[in-house]
Design a protein around this motif. Sequence first.
Motif, PDB file in Angstrom:
ATOM      1  N   MET A   1       0.817  -1.352   0.202  1.00 41.39           N
ATOM      2  CA  MET A   1       0.018  -0.133   0.001  1.00 41.39           C
ATOM      3  C   MET A   1       0.915   1.875  -0.083  1.00 41.39           C
ATOM      4  O   MET A   1       1.080   2.121  -0.959  1.00 41.39           O
ATOM      5  CB  MET A   1      -0.583   0.357   1.195  1.00 41.39           C
ATOM      6  N   ARG A   2       2.039   1.033   0.607  1.00 41.30           N
ATOM      7  CA  ARG A   2       2.876   2.426   1.206  1.00 41.30           C
ATOM      8  C   ARG A   2       3.794   2.499  -1.017  1.00 41.30           C
ATOM      9  O   ARG A   2       3.650   3.866  -1.284  1.00 41.30           O
ATOM     10  CB  ARG A   2       4.275   2.432   1.741  1.00 41.30           C
ATOM     11  N   LYS A   3       3.816   0.842  -1.199  1.00 41.95           N
ATOM     12  CA  LYS A   3       4.373   2.112  -3.160  1.00 41.95           C
ATOM     13  C   LYS A   3       3.052   2.252  -3.628  1.00 41.95           C
ATOM     14  O   LYS A   3       3.346   3.002  -4.743  1.00 41.95           O
ATOM     15  CB  LYS A   3       4.956   0.774  -3.222  1.00 41.95           C
ATOM     16  N   ILE A   4       1.784   1.614  -3.365  1.00 45.77           N
ATOM     17  CA  ILE A   4       0.967   2.093  -4.621  1.00 45.77           C
ATOM     18  C   ILE A   4       0.838   4.366  -3.644  1.00 45.77           C
ATOM     19  O   ILE A   4       1.093   4.778  -5.445  1.00 45.77           O
ATOM     20  CB  ILE A   4      -0.077   1.958  -4.024  1.00 45.77           C
ATOM     21  N   ALA A   5       0.716   4.613  -2.670  1.00 45.01           N
ATOM     22  CA  ALA A   5       0.385   5.820  -1.823  1.00 45.01           C
ATOM     23  C   ALA A   5       1.585   6.382  -2.978  1.00 45.01           C
ATOM     24  O   ALA A   5       1.703   7.687  -3.394  1.00 45.01           O
ATOM     25  CB  ALA A   5       0.094   5.732  -0.333  1.00 45.01           C
TER      26      ALA A   5
END
Length: 470
Positions: A132-136
Amino acid sequence: MVSCSFVHTCICIVTVQVWLLLLISGVGESGTPPQIKQAPCPCHDHNQCRRLPASSTKDKEAIVFTNASSDFTKWDWKSVTTVIATADSDNQTVQQLMCYAHHEKTKFGFQVDPLPHLDDFNTTSNDTQNWMRKIAQTRLDLRADMVVVDLVDIFHSEDVDLKALIKLLHHVKDSISPTSSIEKTPVTLTCVVPWKPPCVQNDCSFSQLAKKTCDLFLLSPGSYLYLKGYGCKARATIPATKMALGVDEYAVRGVHEDKIILGVPWHGYEYSCAKHSPDSEICLLNEVKINNNTNDTKCEVDKRVKISLGDMITKHFHYFKKSKTDLAYKAPYYTYHDNASTAYKQVWFENAQSLRHKYQYAHDFGLKGVGIYTAEDLSQTLSSRVEGFNGGMWNWILHGIIQQQVTQPPPTKYHSDTVAGIAIGCMILGIVLGIVFMVILFRVRAKKKIDRPFRKDAMDEYHDDEDLNL
């Protein structure tokens, strides 16, 4: 007695410690990653790093997927509303594509990497948090207007926790939503789903997924491979009847048509025929056993080979020009003999006529638009023949059809519950009419004058047959 100032100091210290622990663990109350910093604008013109203003809900979409390996400066950008990059976001070409798309007043988006573990939707796990951090981070760095999550493989796994998936996607949606006052345009979360909604743990409803997470649903053109009882033979990538059935099923299960994107391929698939009938043009495929201990078999459809339109025109131009159209599938195909393998091969693809049918369907039934796979299917081969074909192929988007406003009600769609209701209504109407006619008939017979008994017999006995004396 403890002073108030000392109590307040203790409370402040505890609050700071809790905040630091949450920051170190990387998990907030909602399960989303902590705030991240946006990278500098990669565009020469900083205005190209500004996301486009929100479009009208009535505007239609013509989404084009790309791995950023073709020359995007030669595309016909007038026909494209959104471009989706499937390549790694660290690729410098992807950043250049974003800048160029915004320069052309076209929205930009990217497709996220698949989940590390399909069966683990725990929002507090390290793998999920990093995902999720990479997507954000990518959404911020690329100033993306749309984020695409492919859920096809997830829905085709045997056991999916739908509630956990909805919760996870809800956190993804929160993590990509603009947080600054400058960014007021919402980010669209598009979910790529199978052509037909699957039943997950006996739950066939997609209404919660539509309400809480996915802004748009894109029906994957590659998912039509999952067909049972369809015969082990080569067939169209998107059979027309299955396309209509899939859209209809999503509408029944809580996904409104104006949230559906119809995925269409610009490439084709080549099938190796185990048996080929020249008379019927049927290409039968190999069947293999699923388990040696049973007689269950499966069709080797997954061994089909993807072939771009450029390769078709370059390698099989003679057969390509003489292709036939299957009236049931509404798709073209051609068969050729491969001298290298001494076998017959059959290629199914899309042309201007078959795509026009799909675009017209998307327009007539009020779908949000179409998603085209992929721009590279035009530009992989650089022969003069293909270059001349590219200009016409971009016109195959036929965005004019998609953008037309529906001036008349769309054709009536008969869902399964509608058909059942009509059948029951017809049956009841037939019974009522039958009773009415029977009552009228009996009343007419009751009013009819009754003759004297045996009157007709007496009349039959009397006759003047003088001829008997002859």
